[in-house]
Design a protein around this motif. Structure first.
Motif, PDB file in Angstrom:
ATOM      1  N   LEU A  35      35.487 -13.829  11.548  1.00  0.00           N
ATOM      2  CA  LEU A  35      36.389 -14.945  11.037  1.00  0.00           C
ATOM      3  C   LEU A  35      38.280 -14.146  11.054  1.00  0.00           C
ATOM      4  N   GLY A  36      38.090 -13.114  10.869  1.00  0.00           N
ATOM      5  CA  GLY A  36      39.889 -12.647  10.346  1.00  0.00           C
ATOM      6  C   GLY A  36      39.818 -13.488   8.829  1.00  0.00           C
ATOM      7  N   SER A  37      40.940 -14.419   8.873  1.00  0.00           N
ATOM      8  CA  SER A  37      41.380 -15.502   7.642  1.00  0.00           C
ATOM      9  C   SER A  37      40.815 -16.629   8.439  1.00  0.00           C
ATOM     10  N   ALA A  38      40.000 -16.960   6.781  1.00  0.00           N
ATOM     11  CA  ALA A  38      39.527 -18.234   7.629  1.00  0.00           C
ATOM     12  C   ALA A  38      39.468 -18.871   5.964  1.00  0.00           C
ATOM     13  N   PRO A  39      39.116 -20.469   6.142  1.00  0.00           N
ATOM     14  CA  PRO A  39      38.989 -21.264   4.954  1.00  0.00           C
ATOM     15  C   PRO A  39      37.958 -20.853   4.850  1.00  0.00           C
ATOM     16  N   VAL A  40      37.608 -21.480   3.289  1.00  0.00           N
ATOM     17  CA  VAL A  40      36.055 -20.414   2.272  1.00  0.00           C
ATOM     18  C   VAL A  40      34.971 -21.453   3.329  1.00  0.00           C
ATOM     19  N   THR A  41      35.593 -23.215   3.388  1.00  0.00           N
ATOM     20  CA  THR A  41      34.810 -24.418   3.736  1.00  0.00           C
ATOM     21  C   THR A  41      33.887 -23.811   5.541  1.00  0.00           C
ATOM     22  N   ARG A  42      35.104 -22.729   6.229  1.00  0.00           N
ATOM     23  CA  ARG A  42      34.863 -22.656   7.354  1.00  0.00           C
ATOM     24  C   ARG A  42      34.022 -20.941   7.442  1.00  0.00           C
ATOM     25  N   ILE A  43      33.783 -20.717   6.205  1.00  0.00           N
ATOM     26  CA  ILE A  43      33.157 -18.949   6.415  1.00  0.00           C
ATOM     27  C   ILE A  43      31.821 -19.804   6.066  1.00  0.00           C
ATOM     28  N   ALA A  44      31.364 -20.360   4.975  1.00  0.00           N
ATOM     29  CA  ALA A  44      30.083 -21.011   3.846  1.00  0.00           C
ATOM     30  C   ALA A  44      29.262 -21.699   5.591  1.00  0.00           C
ATOM     31  N   ASP A  45      30.468 -22.108   6.396  1.00  0.00           N
ATOM     32  CA  ASP A  45      29.188 -23.157   8.118  1.00  0.00           C
ATOM     33  C   ASP A  45      28.714 -21.181   8.616  1.00  0.00           C
ATOM     34  N   ALA A  46      29.699 -20.664   8.606  1.00  0.00           N
ATOM     35  CA  ALA A  46      29.426 -19.985   9.974  1.00  0.00           C
ATOM     36  C   ALA A  46      28.356 -18.425   9.375  1.00  0.00           C
ATOM     37  N   LEU A  69      32.173 -15.729  -3.371  1.00  0.00           N
ATOM     38  CA  LEU A  69      33.662 -14.437  -2.173  1.00  0.00           C
ATOM     39  C   LEU A  69      34.360 -13.835  -3.752  1.00  0.00           C
ATOM     40  N   ARG A  70      34.528 -14.115  -4.567  1.00  0.00           N
ATOM     41  CA  ARG A  70      34.722 -13.592  -5.794  1.00  0.00           C
ATOM     42  C   ARG A  70      34.712 -12.867  -5.888  1.00  0.00           C
ATOM     43  N   ASP A  71      32.955 -12.309  -5.755  1.00  0.00           N
ATOM     44  CA  ASP A  71      32.502 -11.188  -5.804  1.00  0.00           C
ATOM     45  C   ASP A  71      32.894 -10.422  -5.366  1.00  0.00           C
ATOM     46  N   LEU A  72      33.235 -10.234  -4.223  1.00  0.00           N
ATOM     47  CA  LEU A  72      33.675  -9.425  -2.927  1.00  0.00           C
ATOM     48  C   LEU A  72      34.768  -9.127  -3.105  1.00  0.00           C
ATOM     49  N   GLU A  73      36.016 -10.060  -3.606  1.00  0.00           N
ATOM     50  CA  GLU A  73      37.166 -10.316  -4.443  1.00  0.00           C
ATOM     51  C   GLU A  73      37.436  -8.999  -5.332  1.00  0.00           C
ATOM     52  N   SER A  74      36.467  -9.284  -6.373  1.00  0.00           N
ATOM     53  CA  SER A  74      36.326  -8.201  -6.957  1.00  0.00           C
ATOM     54  C   SER A  74      36.209  -6.672  -6.794  1.00  0.00           C
ATOM     55  N   ASN A  75      35.501  -6.930  -5.793  1.00  0.00           N
ATOM     56  CA  ASN A  75      34.915  -5.048  -5.766  1.00  0.00           C
ATOM     57  C   ASN A  75      36.290  -5.143  -4.541  1.00  0.00           C
ATOM     58  N   TYR A 131      36.661  -5.994  -1.424  1.00  0.00           N
ATOM     59  CA  TYR A 131      36.657  -6.268   0.085  1.00  0.00           C
ATOM     60  C   TYR A 131      37.250  -7.350   0.449  1.00  0.00           C
ATOM     61  N   ILE A 132      37.704  -8.201   0.209  1.00  0.00           N
ATOM     62  CA  ILE A 132      38.388  -9.402   0.497  1.00  0.00           C
ATOM     63  C   ILE A 132      38.863 -10.153  -0.382  1.00  0.00           C
ATOM     64  N   ALA A 137      39.756 -10.152   5.013  1.00  0.00           N
ATOM     65  CA  ALA A 137      39.631  -8.744   4.636  1.00  0.00           C
ATOM     66  C   ALA A 137      40.711  -7.915   4.257  1.00  0.00           C
ATOM     67  N   ASN A 138      40.443  -7.669   3.012  1.00  0.00           N
ATOM     68  CA  ASN A 138      41.199  -6.179   2.473  1.00  0.00           C
ATOM     69  C   ASN A 138      41.835  -4.699   3.593  1.00  0.00           C
ATOM     70  N   SER A 139      42.209  -4.707   3.102  1.00  0.00           N
ATOM     71  CA  SER A 139      43.079  -3.188   3.401  1.00  0.00           C
ATOM     72  C   SER A 139      41.063  -2.101   3.883  1.00  0.00           C
ATOM     73  N   LEU A 140      41.459  -1.395   4.940  1.00  0.00           N
ATOM     74  CA  LEU A 140      39.995  -0.903   5.570  1.00  0.00           C
ATOM     75  C   LEU A 140      39.892   0.113   4.500  1.00  0.00           C
ATOM     76  N   ASP A 141      40.701   0.960   3.925  1.00  0.00           N
ATOM     77  CA  ASP A 141      40.969   2.282   3.343  1.00  0.00           C
ATOM     78  C   ASP A 141      40.230   2.346   2.872  1.00  0.00           C
ATOM     79  N   GLU A 142      40.014   1.983   1.445  1.00  0.00           N
ATOM     80  CA  GLU A 142      39.445   1.649  -0.073  1.00  0.00           C
ATOM     81  C   GLU A 142      38.118   2.020   0.720  1.00  0.00           C
ATOM     82  N   ILE A 143      37.558   0.864   1.363  1.00  0.00           N
ATOM     83  CA  ILE A 143      35.702   0.629   1.879  1.00  0.00           C
ATOM     84  C   ILE A 143      35.967   1.847   2.098  1.00  0.00           C
ATOM     85  N   THR A 144      36.240   2.140   3.642  1.00  0.00           N
ATOM     86  CA  THR A 144      35.637   3.172   4.474  1.00  0.00           C
ATOM     87  C   THR A 144      35.568   4.602   3.918  1.00  0.00           C
ATOM     88  N   ASP A 145      36.237   4.711   3.356  1.00  0.00           N
ATOM     89  CA  ASP A 145      36.313   5.577   2.055  1.00  0.00           C
ATOM     90  C   ASP A 145      34.991   5.911   1.041  1.00  0.00           C
TER      91      ASP A 145
END
Length: 364
Positions: free
Chosen positions: A31-42, A54-60, A62-63, A75-83
């Motif tokens: 989705l790219g940047s999206a409201p939390v409600t839409r993320i929940a629906d999708a 989502l808060r757990d993903l943020e603390s790790n 990812y977002i 989504a956060n920068s992919l560099d840290e995640i891909t590394d």
């Protein structure tokens, strides 16, 4: 190559995300940047759980979540995640290579007899076995491998281990052999084999490291941690690498006290003395064959037992003593029959025999 959504979430779960976290993260990527409600629906994440996921993903990392009239996620920068994912992939690759190596070259601890593909594995285990020796070490090697094992042989010799060293040289030449001073530091006795030969190390008659000589068609090594199999290599060493070749160095004395770690050499030497009426006193350190407990036997030799060769007691070649060989020792508690390593029918298994004295006499 396109990866299906289910496969991608499965990989993320293998990387440590929970199923809900993996589902939510892939949804944010889609989705790219999206409201939390839409993320929940999708996604397949239940509404009551979406904020915690989502808060757990943020603390790790990812977002990130931010306010824009309502709560959004992107989504956060992919560099840290891909590394991180690449690091995990490298660990799996390394683990796979190590599993393959251990499968091809199993350690002695997991198998009494192991076939290995690299000589480096053979000589490394030989070094370790020599350093752990308790009684005796028999070594057959070329001059090219002498330096590699010199420190371990020196350490064993310094601890009083009987080290028999058979060295073979190219073209039967002696110019490359270590000198007497060098040999005195690393062995009890050394002999020169004037033929190409395999690499072999036999320790305490229980452990063996073996590799064919350089001219062999096959490259492999054998590691043994077992008395029965090592017995074969022990006799191979005595009959082809040792007994028939000339000594080039020896620290062993011909006068009492004389020490033996092989009962066959002792019987070969004392049998003629007993026949001539000599009084031979011995001290034998070994183990009780019934209990396995350490046992010391001291007294006068009254006889020897040799079976399998009629004139073994008069022979010089150690191969003549391939049958049962034993000593009968008269102690204060009566006669005790002593056998060599692996003895079963005798009362004591001898590990070290000391001839304390020899008094000449006249045969009856």
């Amino acid at each position: 190559m396109t990866v299906e959504r289910d496969e991608l979430t499965g990989v993320l779960e293998d990387a440590g995300l929970s199923p809900y976290q993996a589902d939510a993260y892939v949804t944010v990527l889609e989705l790219g940047s999206a409201p939390v409600t839409r993320i929940a629906d999708a996604s397949g994440v239940p509404d009551p759980r979406i904020y915690d996921v989502l808060r757990d993903l943020e603390s790790n990392g990812y977002i990130e979540m931010y306010d824009q009239e309502s709560l959004y996620a992107r989504a956060n920068s992919l560099d840290e995640i891909t590394d991180d994912l690449q690091s995990r992939a490298n660990r799996f690759t390394t683990a796979t290579e190590e599993i393959e190596r251990r499968w091809n070259e199993p350690s002695v601890e997991r198998s009494t007899v192991s076939i290995v593909t690299r000589f480096e594995t053979v000589i490394k285990n030989a070094d370790e076995f020599i350093r752990e020796a308790e009684s005796q070490v028999n070594v057959s090697l070329g001059v090219e491998h002498f330096e590699r094992l010199r420190p371990a042989l020196r350490e064993a010799t310094g601890r009083g281990i009987r080290v028999n060293l058979s060295i073979h040289t190219p073209d039967a030449g002696r110019e490359a052999l270590p000198d007497a001073e060098e040999l005195s530091e690393v062995c009890s006795e050394a002999r020169h084999r004037r033929l190409p030969s395999p690499f072999a190390v036999i320790v305490d008659r229980t452990k063996t490291c073996f590799a064919p000589h350089a001219g062999s068609m096959n490259e492999y090594g054998v590691l043994v941690d077992d008395r029965t199999h090592t017995y074969v290599f022990h006799w191979y060493f005595l009959t082809t690498q040792w007994d028939m070749w000339e000594p080039i160095y020896s620290s062993l004395s011909d006068e009492p006290p004389i020490e033996y770690v092989d009962i066959r050499y002792c019987v070969r030497d004392v049998a003629p003395l007993l026949r001539d009426g000599a009084t031979v006193k011995v001290r034998i350190e070994g183990a009780d064959t019934e209990t396995g407990a350490d046992r010391v036997v001291e007294g006068r030799l009254s006889g020897v037992t040799t079976t399998g060769f009629e004139d073994a007691a008069d022979a010089q070649a150690i191969a003549s003593f391939g049958g049962q060989v034993a000593l009968v020792v008269e102690t204060d508690d009566g006669p005790v029959e002593v056998g060599g390593w692996g003895a079963m029918v005798e009362a004591v298994e001898a590990h070290r025999i000391s001839v304390l004295s020899v008094e000449s006499g006249t045969a009856d």
